[in-house]
Write an enzyme that holds these catalytic residues in place. Structure first.
Site, PDB file in Angstrom:
ATOM      1  CB  CYS A   1       0.849  -7.296  -2.171  1.00 39.42           C
ATOM      2  SG  CYS A   1      -0.122  -8.065  -0.868  1.00 39.42           S
TER       3      CYS A   1
ATOM      4  CG  HIS B   1      -3.860  -6.398  -1.622  1.00 40.56           C
ATOM      5  ND1 HIS B   1      -2.799  -6.775  -2.403  1.00 40.56           N
ATOM      6  CD2 HIS B   1      -4.242  -5.172  -2.062  1.00 40.56           C
ATOM      7  CE1 HIS B   1      -2.562  -5.811  -3.294  1.00 40.56           C
ATOM      8  NE2 HIS B   1      -3.422  -4.839  -3.105  1.00 40.56           N
TER       9      HIS B   1
END
Length: 198
Positions: A138, A68
């Site tokens: 993301c 992430h």
């Protein structure tokens, strides 16, 4: 004489959502233990040290983490998930401190212009319903924002990973399950046009 524009540092925070477990788990344990965890806003990158031969039979490559990413600029952390663009104080999500910090350089983009840019992204390319684990996540957001601010892309080991995983039989088998998953990292405030945050 014109005053020089202020420079603002831009950083990429990289989090391994598996906290190192992905690197150590066998492929069979991975399916059971991380089948749902792979739902994060990720470039899915799972690896094995001691069982690389077994792993390569299934994936064809060693994978090291479940990534992430977010962008740090103007004293805030900005990220994207199924809830849209969000922000918080750096390290302020439940993910805690990042595993790696990449210095992307500096930007002359002011906070006001940056927030207008984010508003525009949030109303177009990066609406919550546009989120897709493999193709619009993301890391896609971090890459887009990094290029806007600095002209630099984020590291390719993050951005290339989804297509590398999907090119394997294992990735193709998991895709229907993973495509149905929507992620919003915990913590932070959803970004809105009116005041930067809602």
């Amino acid at each position: 004489m014109e005053e020089p524009l202020a420079l603002h540092p831009v950083k990429l925070y990289v989090y391994d959502l598996s906290k190192g477990m992905a690197r150590r788990l066998s492929p069979l344990m991975l399916v059971a233990a991380f089948g749902l965890l792979q739902t994060s806003c990720v470039a899915v990158k799972i690896g094995l040290q001691s069982k690389a031969k077994s792993n390569s039979r299934i994936l064809g490559k060693q994978l090291d983490g479940i990534w992430h990413t977010s962008i740090i600029v103007h004293k805030d952390e900005f990220f994207y998930g199924s809830g849209g663009i969000s922000s918080c104080a750096p390290g302020g999500t439940l993910l805690g401190p990042p595993d790696t910090v990449v210095d992307l350089g500096n930007t002359e983009v002011t906070e006001e212009i940056f927030l207008e840019y984010l508003s525009s992204l949030g109303e177009s390319m990066f609406r919550g319903e546009s989120y897709n684990l493999f193709e619009h996540n993301c890391n896609t957001f971090s890459n887009e924002v990094a290029q806007f601010l600095t002209g630099k892309k984020i590291p390719s080991y993050i951005t290339d990973l989804p297509s590398e995983v999907l090119a394997t039989p294992f990735g193709q088998a998991l895709r229907p399950l993973l495509d149905s998953i929507q992620i919003q990292p915990p913590g932070g405030n959803t970004f809105s046009r009116h005041n930067g945050q809602s």
